[in-house]
Design an enzyme around this catalytic site. Structure first.
Site, short mmCIF file in Angstrom:
data_model
loop_
_atom_site.label_atom_id
_atom_site.label_comp_id
_atom_site.label_asym_id
_atom_site.label_seq_id
_atom_site.Cartn_x
_atom_site.Cartn_y
_atom_site.Cartn_z
N LYS A 259 59.54 68.24 112.05
CA LYS A 259 60.05 67.39 113.56
C LYS A 259 60.35 68.30 114.31
O LYS A 259 60.37 68.32 115.71
CB LYS A 259 61.08 65.83 112.58
CG LYS A 259 59.92 65.11 112.67
CD LYS A 259 60.23 64.20 111.48
CE LYS A 259 59.12 63.10 110.84
NZ LYS A 259 60.06 62.13 110.33
N GLN B 14 64.93 59.12 107.46
CA GLN B 14 63.26 60.57 107.01
C GLN B 14 63.37 59.23 105.74
O GLN B 14 64.32 59.01 105.02
CB GLN B 14 64.20 61.63 106.62
CG GLN B 14 62.31 61.50 105.91
CD GLN B 14 61.27 62.16 106.79
OE1 GLN B 14 61.10 62.27 107.92
NE2 GLN B 14 60.19 61.73 106.46
N ASP C 103 61.20 55.83 115.58
CA ASP C 103 60.14 55.55 114.32
C ASP C 103 59.33 54.17 114.86
O ASP C 103 57.87 54.09 114.03
CB ASP C 103 60.50 55.78 112.65
CG ASP C 103 60.39 56.84 112.72
OD1 ASP C 103 59.36 57.70 112.01
OD2 ASP C 103 61.19 57.04 111.77
#
Ligand SMILES: Nc1nc2c(c(=O)[nH]1)N[C@@H](CN(C=O)c1ccc(C(=O)N[C@@H](CCC(=O)O)C(=O)O)cc1)CN2
Length: 284
Positions: free
Chosen positions: A53, A97, A120
């Protein structure tokens, strides 16, 4: 005949090239998008995904903010980092994460995030907005799958789609995206409680396999010409990725996403899209 490849790597590269220009335009307006990541623990897979990322961010000009905590971090310690990124003006969007180590209340962490910085699309408010058909950042893997299907001209409208899996990042939101009026697919969600998975798969025009069960989707389960997206990640004894889709499916399907090189790169590209869109909204 062998299936056409839904090449996530190439499609993600095209998206990143478009984003590079958009980030440059934002910087001219004095706005630098910054992606934050919170990584807890030393899981090699999660470390690899997070590193990817930040590599992507560097490629398109997005600033990187990395926070790492040991696997022994407490709920309070993780929450303190969430609060810090909520307040940090250089961090225009961030992710936690997943999965978090056992014993950590993942939902509480997601709820604590500033929904306007949720890159997200997994904050309960943003998932709720998706249910209510309101604008929201969309979960990266499901949106990446849709983008990949559109890019290759796979017909979604009216398609019978079978989603295998019910996890928070893919299985739960995927049907919500597919059944919007703009997509108009008919979706069946299968999971470990499904009695006859093969019967459902055989009827599907599109299969999204996100169960994390090696080679769950077999060639004999797939309708000839179907599009098959392999999202599952299991590891072989040698540490290689083994997807949810048996390699023989390529001889039956019309389209297939490789794994690696299919949905994974699209997940990362879609994360960058969410970060840039949030920065564009803030730039007005
Ligand atoms: N906060 C989140 N956590 C997790 C998400 C998510 O969307 N948000 N999804 C997955 C992991 N994931 C993103 O974080 C992810 C998975 C795979 C890839 C990827 O590029 N994979 C490569 C292969 C990499 C390898 O060799 O291991 C590929 O498919 O080509 C990127 C991101 C769970 N957690």
């Amino acid at each position: 005949m062998t299936a056409q490849i839904l090449d996530g790597k190439a499609t993600a590269a095209a998206i990143k090239s478009d984003l590079t220009a958009r980030v440059a335009a934002l910087k001219e307006k004095g706005v630098t998008p910054g992606l934050g990541t919170i990584l807890v623990g030393e899981d090699p897979g999660s470390q690899k995904y997070v590193a990817g990322k930040h590599r992507d961010c560097a490629q398109v000009g997005i600033a990187s903010i990395q926070r790492e905590l040991p696997a022994t971090a407490t709920q309070e310690e993780i929450e303190a980092v969430v609060r810090e990124l909520n307040e940090d003006p250089a961090c225009t969007g961030y992710i936690v994460q997943l999965p978090l180590p056992r014993g950590i209340d993942e939902n509480r962490i997601l709820e604590l995030m500033d929904p306007d910085k949720d890159a997200d699309g997994l904050h309960p408010m943003n998932l709720g907005r998706l249910v209510l058909n309101e604008p929201a950042p969309l979960p990266c893997t499901p949106n990446g799958i849709l983008t990949l299907l559109r890019h290759y001209g796979v017909e979604i409208k009216g398609a019978e789609v079978v989603v295998v899996g019910r996890g928070v990042t893919i299985g739960r939101p995927m049907p919500l995206l597919l059944t919007r009026r703009s997509e108009n697919a008919t979706v069946t969600q299968c999971h470990t409680g499904t009695r006859d998975l093969a019967a459902h798969l055989k009827r599907a025009d599109i299969i999204v396999a996100a169960a994390g069960s090696a080679h769950l989707v077999r060639p004999e389960d797939v309708k000839p010409g179907a599009a098959v997206l392999d999202v599952g990640v299991s590891r072989s004894a040698e540490g290689k990725i083994v997807g949810d889709v048996h390699p023989g499916v390529a001889e039956v399907a019309g389209w297939i996403s490789p794994n690696p090189g299919g949905v994974g790169p699209m997940t990362r590209a879609q994360l960058l899209v969410n970060v840039v869109e949030a920065a564009e909204r803030s730039a007005g």
